[in-house]
Design a protein around this motif. Structure first.
Motif, mmCIF file in Angstrom:
data_model
loop_
_atom_site.group_PDB
_atom_site.id
_atom_site.type_symbol
_atom_site.label_atom_id
_atom_site.label_comp_id
_atom_site.label_asym_id
_atom_site.label_seq_id
_atom_site.Cartn_x
_atom_site.Cartn_y
_atom_site.Cartn_z
ATOM 1 N N LEU A 194 30.387 47.867 57.070
ATOM 2 C CA LEU A 194 30.162 47.736 55.731
ATOM 3 C C LEU A 194 31.571 47.646 55.049
ATOM 4 O O LEU A 194 31.885 47.157 54.041
ATOM 5 C CB LEU A 194 29.481 48.815 55.024
ATOM 6 N N ALA A 195 32.401 48.754 55.575
ATOM 7 C CA ALA A 195 33.987 48.934 54.932
ATOM 8 C C ALA A 195 34.652 47.430 55.648
ATOM 9 O O ALA A 195 35.950 47.462 54.742
ATOM 10 C CB ALA A 195 34.636 50.189 55.386
ATOM 11 N N ALA A 196 34.368 46.934 56.536
ATOM 12 C CA ALA A 196 35.078 45.659 56.916
ATOM 13 C C ALA A 196 34.473 44.508 56.390
ATOM 14 O O ALA A 196 34.949 43.518 57.091
ATOM 15 C CB ALA A 196 35.192 45.750 58.547
ATOM 16 N N THR A 197 34.087 44.610 55.142
ATOM 17 C CA THR A 197 33.421 43.155 54.778
ATOM 18 C C THR A 197 34.313 42.593 53.493
ATOM 19 O O THR A 197 33.639 42.270 52.621
ATOM 20 C CB THR A 197 31.911 43.245 54.321
ATOM 21 N N ARG A 198 35.332 42.922 53.492
ATOM 22 C CA ARG A 198 36.207 42.636 52.257
ATOM 23 C C ARG A 198 36.315 40.958 52.009
ATOM 24 O O ARG A 198 36.290 40.441 51.138
ATOM 25 C CB ARG A 198 37.760 43.094 52.364
ATOM 26 N N GLU A 199 36.380 40.415 53.333
ATOM 27 C CA GLU A 199 36.665 38.967 53.296
ATOM 28 C C GLU A 199 35.101 38.376 52.916
ATOM 29 O O GLU A 199 35.287 37.401 52.094
ATOM 30 C CB GLU A 199 37.060 38.270 54.762
ATOM 31 N N LYS A 200 33.988 38.845 53.623
ATOM 32 C CA LYS A 200 32.871 38.498 52.867
ATOM 33 C C LYS A 200 32.523 38.470 51.451
ATOM 34 O O LYS A 200 32.037 37.725 50.613
ATOM 35 C CB LYS A 200 31.669 39.011 53.656
ATOM 36 N N ASP A 201 32.724 39.720 50.913
ATOM 37 C CA ASP A 201 32.717 40.149 49.551
ATOM 38 C C ASP A 201 33.697 39.285 48.745
ATOM 39 O O ASP A 201 33.395 38.767 47.520
ATOM 40 C CB ASP A 201 33.098 41.623 49.316
ATOM 41 N N MET A 202 34.822 38.940 49.196
ATOM 42 C CA MET A 202 35.530 37.992 48.271
ATOM 43 C C MET A 202 35.257 36.710 48.234
ATOM 44 O O MET A 202 35.105 36.011 47.173
ATOM 45 C CB MET A 202 37.230 37.997 48.948
ATOM 46 N N ASN A 203 34.775 36.098 49.196
ATOM 47 C CA ASN A 203 33.980 34.628 49.293
ATOM 48 C C ASN A 203 32.793 34.614 48.238
ATOM 49 O O ASN A 203 32.539 33.768 47.751
ATOM 50 C CB ASN A 203 33.607 34.246 50.652
ATOM 51 N N ASP A 204 32.044 35.700 48.301
ATOM 52 C CA ASP A 204 30.900 35.666 47.442
ATOM 53 C C ASP A 204 31.294 35.839 45.978
ATOM 54 O O ASP A 204 30.649 35.218 45.062
ATOM 55 C CB ASP A 204 30.024 37.293 47.784
ATOM 56 N N ILE A 205 32.312 36.608 45.664
ATOM 57 C CA ILE A 205 32.909 36.854 44.205
ATOM 58 C C ILE A 205 33.335 35.136 43.774
ATOM 59 O O ILE A 205 33.226 34.943 42.892
ATOM 60 C CB ILE A 205 34.106 37.664 44.298
ATOM 61 N N ILE A 206 34.060 34.526 44.837
ATOM 62 C CA ILE A 206 34.551 33.156 44.537
ATOM 63 C C ILE A 206 33.454 32.052 44.233
ATOM 64 O O ILE A 206 33.432 31.305 43.304
ATOM 65 C CB ILE A 206 35.527 32.661 45.583
ATOM 66 N N HIS A 207 32.443 32.409 44.949
ATOM 67 C CA HIS A 207 31.165 31.207 44.910
ATOM 68 C C HIS A 207 30.513 31.921 43.594
ATOM 69 O O HIS A 207 29.690 30.861 43.161
ATOM 70 C CB HIS A 207 30.371 31.673 46.135
ATOM 71 N N SER A 208 30.607 33.039 42.978
ATOM 72 C CA SER A 208 29.939 33.309 41.752
ATOM 73 C C SER A 208 30.474 32.887 40.318
ATOM 74 O O SER A 208 29.608 33.044 39.371
ATOM 75 C CB SER A 208 29.774 34.913 41.946
ATOM 76 N N PHE A 209 31.585 32.297 40.669
ATOM 77 C CA PHE A 209 32.278 32.078 39.375
ATOM 78 C C PHE A 209 32.591 30.454 39.600
ATOM 79 O O PHE A 209 32.768 30.003 40.863
ATOM 80 C CB PHE A 209 33.778 32.687 39.182
ATOM 81 N N THR A 210 32.507 29.751 38.461
ATOM 82 C CA THR A 210 32.771 28.452 38.491
ATOM 83 C C THR A 210 34.387 28.080 38.506
ATOM 84 O O THR A 210 34.861 28.979 38.302
ATOM 85 C CB THR A 210 32.180 27.684 37.089
ATOM 86 N N GLY A 211 34.637 26.853 38.631
ATOM 87 C CA GLY A 211 35.863 26.537 38.588
ATOM 88 C C GLY A 211 36.599 26.646 37.313
ATOM 89 O O GLY A 211 37.774 27.085 37.214
ATOM 90 N N GLU A 212 35.944 26.468 36.034
ATOM 91 C CA GLU A 212 36.510 26.679 34.855
ATOM 92 C C GLU A 212 36.812 28.350 34.647
ATOM 93 O O GLU A 212 37.597 28.699 33.869
ATOM 94 C CB GLU A 212 35.571 26.202 33.646
ATOM 95 N N GLU A 213 35.789 29.016 35.210
ATOM 96 C CA GLU A 213 35.956 30.585 34.857
ATOM 97 C C GLU A 213 37.151 31.243 35.455
ATOM 98 O O GLU A 213 37.798 32.278 35.007
ATOM 99 C CB GLU A 213 34.703 31.438 35.309
ATOM 100 N N GLY A 214 37.932 30.663 36.578
ATOM 101 C CA GLY A 214 38.911 31.160 37.152
ATOM 102 C C GLY A 214 38.708 32.612 37.437
ATOM 103 O O GLY A 214 39.857 33.464 37.229
ATOM 104 N N LEU A 215 37.601 32.978 38.282
ATOM 105 C CA LEU A 215 37.670 34.326 38.853
ATOM 106 C C LEU A 215 37.883 35.272 37.684
ATOM 107 O O LEU A 215 38.478 36.205 37.573
ATOM 108 C CB LEU A 215 38.456 34.724 39.863
ATOM 109 N N ALA A 216 36.816 34.961 36.481
ATOM 110 C CA ALA A 216 36.699 35.909 35.316
ATOM 111 C C ALA A 216 37.923 36.148 34.392
ATOM 112 O O ALA A 216 38.149 36.936 33.763
ATOM 113 C CB ALA A 216 36.601 37.359 35.954
ATOM 114 N N ARG A 217 38.698 35.074 34.657
ATOM 115 C CA ARG A 217 39.695 34.843 33.854
ATOM 116 C C ARG A 217 39.326 34.260 32.377
ATOM 117 O O ARG A 217 39.954 34.436 31.267
ATOM 118 C CB ARG A 217 40.831 34.098 34.292
ATOM 119 N N TYR A 218 38.549 33.095 32.185
ATOM 120 C CA TYR A 218 38.187 32.215 31.347
ATOM 121 C C TYR A 218 36.753 32.129 31.207
ATOM 122 O O TYR A 218 35.834 32.247 31.884
ATOM 123 C CB TYR A 218 38.778 31.279 31.460
#
Length: 521
Positions: free
Chosen positions: A120-144
């Motif tokens: 569970l502690a070694a799933t940083r890459e998977k969590d990052m991919n999930d975060i990327i797919h949860s935002f649209t391209g216009e949202e820019g990873l929660a920037r906009y």
């Protein structure tokens, strides 16, 4: 079967391990926006898991069904019987032996809680991919914010299309909409119909979803509950923004064609409990008021009042969320205005430079942090040069964009990463949901050993027909179809072997044998 006390012990152990994961995650340095978002998301996930275990532990401690007390009495083996306690001990020991015996579960391996939490502690890459797919391209990873769909819905509302107001243009650009989407008091009350209520609901749902994804550690539900409570008080006092009480001139008349009742009549009717405040109708008696409340007019007014109240509540929620996302809202306006003044090539160049600057800043931050801690880890008697070489050798590579490593162990350039399309991952169910980066690696793996071996385990011979087939069900269906076509095209003696009779007719083997047995040749 695990006992209640064993389940409670497991819950406490998992809570301790989750707390340690949260501490480790908070201690991880986050120098970029992406790293900070990943840290907050993982901490929120671990906290949610710990909360679930705490609720389960509390359920067993409350012992509403009495199973914990019953198990305690069973473990005691009787109030004054030592032999009963010993018998109960051996009975539970036999249950444990039967549960973990190899005969009951052949080739079973013991499950280690530590290994589970290590994974569970070694799933940083998977969590990052999930975060990327949860935002649209216009949202820019929660920037906009991405309000293009809602902007289109707003432009199709009736009061906008009919240009009901003169001080405000009917058509708003996207930049203007970003500045005025929460200006609900300026919208005429007559235009707030069912379509408008649906628009406000979707706007509130999007802002709430964005806030939860962008700020996973903030309890947005508590903010919304406070907004609902404040709105209930304001609505009861007639002070809800954009929804004032109707004036005397705007009051609905009583019977058809009659004017609104005078204040003296209203006071007298309220004294004898025969005045309907919702319909503003004066009745003769309380019985007449009850009859009026069952009428169609009163029910329609009640439904209209409920719709208006729900619409006003949604507006209050959107206003609160817009205040909480004020900084993101300003950044979105600046980003849209900046994009409108630049070409596509300039925008791509800007994104690439921003990514390279983020990598350089992250590497500098990581080097500074390691340098501060590495000076305390030198061996006694080691020279400065040796210590520096040792630190450079064991220093972890800072890779916030999760780029693949080159032959020298360093991340590849961003332009090469985008050239080969390595930002897109393709999963293959046949290979055990293994993920391949880039289209080239994905197409190459169909003739690789892993894909061929997994197909062989399914009883399928790998061939060019199975290229681009990643689902097990699709591969089995295609293999069945190929087998059927091969059977139809293969040589079958009874149908394909030909014989000639005495008259020169050509017959297949099956027909020839039938005629020969009947002496018809």
């Amino acid at each position: 079967m695990a006992t209640i006390f064993e389940i409670q012990r497991q819950c406490l152990e998992e809570i301790d391990r989750l707390e340690q994961l949260i501490v480790d995650e908070l201690a991880f340095p986050a120098s970029t926006h992406e790293e900070q978002l990943l840290k907050n998301t993982r901490v929120a996930k671990f906290a949610q898991m710990a909360q679930e275990q705490s609720n389960l532990l509390l359920h067993y401690f409350k012992d509403a069904d009495g199973m914990r007390l019953e198990e305690t009495e069973q473990m005691a083996g009787g109030a004054d019987s030592a032999q009963g306690a010993l018998d109960e001990f051996y009975r539970q020991m036999r249950q444990i032996e039967d549960q973990h015996s190899l005969a009951a579960v052949p080739n079973a391996l013991a499950e280690s809680p530590a290994a589970r939490f290590t994974e569970l502690a070694a799933t940083r890459e998977k969590d990052m991919n999930d975060i990327i797919h949860s935002f649209t391209g216009e949202e820019g990873l929660a920037r906009y914010l991405d309000l293009t769909k809602l902007h289109s819905m707003y432009l199709n509302l009736d009061f906008v299309r009919e240009q009901m107001t003169t001080d405000r243009p009917a058509y708003l650009t996207y930049v203007q909409y970003l500045a005025e989407f929460d200006a609900f008091p300026d919208i005429p009350r007559a235009g707030k119909n069912a379509a408008y209520a649906e628009y406000v609901r979707e706007l509130g749902d999007y802002l709430e979803s964005f806030f939860r994804r962008a700020h996973p550690l903030v309890n947005v539900s508590a903010h919304l509950r406070s907004a609902d409570e404040a709105f209930a008080v304001a609505w009861s006092q007639g002070a809800a923004p954009g929804w004032p009480r109707l004036d005397e001139d705007e009051q609905a008349p009583g019977p058809a064609g009659s004017a609104a009742p005078a204040p003296e009549e209203v006071a007298a009717a309220q004294a004898r409990q025969s005045y309907c405040d919702l319909c503003r109708v004066v009745c003769d008696s309380p019985a007449g008021l009850q009859k009026h409340s069952r009428g169609t007019k009163h029910r329609n007014a009640a439904r209209r009042e409920e719709r208006e109240r729900e619409c006003a509540r949604l507006e209050a929620r959107v206003t609160l969320l817009a205040q909480l996302l004020g900084q993101v809202r300003d950044q979105t306006r600046e980003n849209v205005e900046r994009k409108q003044t630049r070409t596509l090539a300039e925008r791509e160049l800007e994104a690439e430079r921003a990514a390279q600057d983020a990598v350089a800043a992250g590497q500098a931050t990581a080097a500074t942090a390691l340098g501060a801690g590495g000076s305390r880890a030198r061996r006694p008697g080691a020279t400065d040069a040796g210590a520096s070489d040792d630190e450079d050798e064991h220093k972890p590579i800072y890779n916030p964009l999760n780029l693949p490593l080159d032959w020298d162990g360093r991340p590849i350039p961003v332009w090469l990463y985008r050239l080969h399309g390595l930002g897109v991952s393709y999963e293959c169910e046949i290979c055990g949901d293994f993920s391949y980066r880039g289209r080239r690696n994905f197409e190459r793996h169909f003739m690789d050993w892993r894909h061929t071996q997994r197909l062989k385990c399914l009883g399928i011979t790998n061939s060019k027909e199975f290229i681009d087939v990643t689902k097990i069900a699709d591969a089995q269906a295609l293999w069945k179809k190929i087998q059927q076509s091969r059977q139809l095209s293969s040589f079958r003696a009874e149908h394909d072997e030909e014989f000639e009779d005495s008259r020169g007719y050509v017959l297949n083997r099956r027909t020839y044998e039938d005629l020969r047995r009947q002496d018809l040749l």
